[in-house]
Design a protein around this motif. Structure first.
Motif, PDB file in Angstrom:
ATOM      1  N   GLY A  73      -0.693  10.143   9.993  1.00 59.42           N
ATOM      2  CA  GLY A  73      -1.636  10.221   8.891  1.00 59.42           C
ATOM      3  C   GLY A  73      -1.256   9.174   7.875  1.00 59.42           C
ATOM      4  N   PRO A  74      -1.901   9.192   6.730  1.00 63.84           N
ATOM      5  CA  PRO A  74      -1.568   8.215   5.695  1.00 63.84           C
ATOM      6  C   PRO A  74      -0.072   8.276   5.354  1.00 63.84           C
ATOM      7  N   MET A  75       0.483   7.095   5.042  1.00 66.11           N
ATOM      8  CA  MET A  75       1.912   6.990   4.749  1.00 66.11           C
ATOM      9  C   MET A  75       2.104   6.329   3.391  1.00 66.11           C
ATOM     10  N   CYS A  76       3.299   6.410   2.887  1.00 66.98           N
ATOM     11  CA  CYS A  76       3.676   5.735   1.649  1.00 66.98           C
ATOM     12  C   CYS A  76       3.332   4.258   1.783  1.00 66.98           C
ATOM     13  N   SER A  77       2.538   3.765   0.844  1.00 65.53           N
ATOM     14  CA  SER A  77       2.139   2.357   0.839  1.00 65.53           C
ATOM     15  C   SER A  77       1.496   2.058  -0.516  1.00 65.53           C
ATOM     16  N   PRO A  78       1.211   0.786  -0.789  1.00 61.86           N
ATOM     17  CA  PRO A  78       0.523   0.484  -2.046  1.00 61.86           C
ATOM     18  C   PRO A  78      -0.829   1.203  -2.158  1.00 61.86           C
ATOM     19  N   ALA A  79      -1.449   1.473  -1.016  1.00 61.59           N
ATOM     20  CA  ALA A  79      -2.737   2.179  -1.032  1.00 61.59           C
ATOM     21  C   ALA A  79      -2.562   3.682  -1.216  1.00 61.59           C
ATOM     22  N   ASN A  80      -1.363   4.201  -0.931  1.00 61.59           N
ATOM     23  CA  ASN A  80      -1.095   5.643  -1.028  1.00 61.59           C
ATOM     24  C   ASN A  80       0.227   5.906  -1.740  1.00 61.59           C
ATOM     25  N   PRO A  81       0.389   5.457  -2.981  1.00 63.03           N
ATOM     26  CA  PRO A  81       1.680   5.631  -3.667  1.00 63.03           C
ATOM     27  C   PRO A  81       2.047   7.098  -3.900  1.00 63.03           C
ATOM     28  N   GLU A  82       1.041   7.965  -3.939  1.00 62.20           N
ATOM     29  CA  GLU A  82       1.313   9.393  -4.156  1.00 62.20           C
ATOM     30  C   GLU A  82       2.081  10.020  -2.989  1.00 62.20           C
ATOM     31  N   LEU A  83       2.103   9.338  -1.850  1.00 65.35           N
ATOM     32  CA  LEU A  83       2.824   9.847  -0.680  1.00 65.35           C
ATOM     33  C   LEU A  83       4.272   9.360  -0.628  1.00 65.35           C
ATOM     34  N   SER A  85       8.239   8.868  -1.836  1.00 63.59           N
ATOM     35  CA  SER A  85       9.317   9.560  -2.546  1.00 63.59           C
ATOM     36  C   SER A  85       9.572   8.811  -3.848  1.00 63.59           C
ATOM     37  N   ASP A  86      10.332   9.425  -4.751  1.00 64.75           N
ATOM     38  CA  ASP A  86      10.639   8.760  -6.025  1.00 64.75           C
ATOM     39  C   ASP A  86      11.336   7.423  -5.788  1.00 64.75           C
ATOM     40  N   GLU A  87      12.234   7.404  -4.826  1.00 67.44           N
ATOM     41  CA  GLU A  87      12.973   6.175  -4.510  1.00 67.44           C
ATOM     42  C   GLU A  87      12.022   5.084  -4.007  1.00 67.44           C
ATOM     43  N   LYS A  88      11.118   5.462  -3.114  1.00 66.96           N
ATOM     44  CA  LYS A  88      10.161   4.486  -2.572  1.00 66.96           C
ATOM     45  C   LYS A  88       9.153   4.052  -3.636  1.00 66.96           C
ATOM     46  N   LYS A  89       8.767   4.969  -4.544  1.00 67.20           N
ATOM     47  CA  LYS A  89       7.854   4.598  -5.627  1.00 67.20           C
ATOM     48  C   LYS A  89       8.496   3.537  -6.514  1.00 67.20           C
ATOM     49  N   LYS A  90       9.774   3.714  -6.802  1.00 66.88           N
ATOM     50  CA  LYS A  90      10.491   2.739  -7.626  1.00 66.88           C
ATOM     51  C   LYS A  90      10.525   1.383  -6.926  1.00 66.88           C
ATOM     52  N   GLN A  91      10.822   1.390  -5.629  1.00 65.67           N
ATOM     53  CA  GLN A  91      10.871   0.146  -4.869  1.00 65.67           C
ATOM     54  C   GLN A  91       9.469  -0.485  -4.796  1.00 65.67           C
ATOM     55  N   LEU A  92       8.464   0.328  -4.607  1.00 64.22           N
ATOM     56  CA  LEU A  92       7.086  -0.147  -4.557  1.00 64.22           C
ATOM     57  C   LEU A  92       6.711  -0.821  -5.881  1.00 64.22           C
ATOM     58  N   ASP A  93       7.062  -0.178  -6.984  1.00 66.34           N
ATOM     59  CA  ASP A  93       6.770  -0.762  -8.306  1.00 66.34           C
ATOM     60  C   ASP A  93       7.487  -2.092  -8.495  1.00 66.34           C
TER      61      ASP A  93
END
Length: 168
Positions: A73-83, A85-93
């Motif tokens: 299903g949808p995964m953590c990505s710029p299109a789905n930041p709500e998916l 983890s906090d660590e991945k959100k920080k890295q994404l930002d």
């Protein structure tokens, strides 16, 4: 993996709005995409965000593929930041804050690191193969020397003597 199994899986998910099961012909029109995502052998199965495909290493039967696909299903990505983890959100930002040239430079550097690891591993395996071949050749030579030293004749004499004594 049976091509029929993959075709059945594609058929099962053809109407899904969040999961795409597809195949790409790496020898024809899909060659550039296959090179881009690092396809080295066939068949290769990749999954995940289309911009960050991962290698699948699970079972290849229809049942194995169906079980795996059910968890997709949808995964953590710029299109789905709500998916994320906090660590991945920080890295994404952090990554999104970089300019395009910096991201491209980082991608090239990391891909070069991977290529260096792949090359080092290839050299390591080639060394092992050479050692194996040398060891195998030495063993074959040594076995032949033992056989040539009279092993066959020794066995014949031994069995002949046993027959003479009625032991065989």
């Amino acid at each position: 993996m049976k091509p029929d199994d993959w075709d059945k899986l594609m058929k099962e998910y053809e109407s899904s709005s969040s999961i795409l099961i597809a195949d790409v012909d790496c020898t024809a029109g899909g060659k550039s995409k296959c090179e881009e995502i690092g396809i080295r052998g066939y068949p290769t199965i990749k999954y995940g965000d289309p911009d960050d495909l991962q290698d699948y290493s699970g079972g290849r039967s229809l049942a194995d593929l169906q079980k795996f696909a059910m968890g997709l299903g949808p995964m953590c990505s710029p299109a789905n930041p709500e998916l994320c983890s906090d660590e991945k959100k920080k890295q994404l930002d952090e990554f999104m804050a970089l300019d395009a040239s910096k991201r491209e430079s980082m991608i090239k550097d990391k891909e070069a690191e991977i290529e260096k690891l792949e090359s080092g591993f290839k050299t390591f395996v080639e060394g092992l193969q050479k050692q194996y071949q040398e060891g195998s050749d030495k063993k074959d030579k040594d076995v032949e020397e033992i056989k040539s030293s009279g092993l066959g004749l020794l066995k014949a004499v031994h069995n002949h003597a046993k027959k003479q004594k009625g032991e065989l």
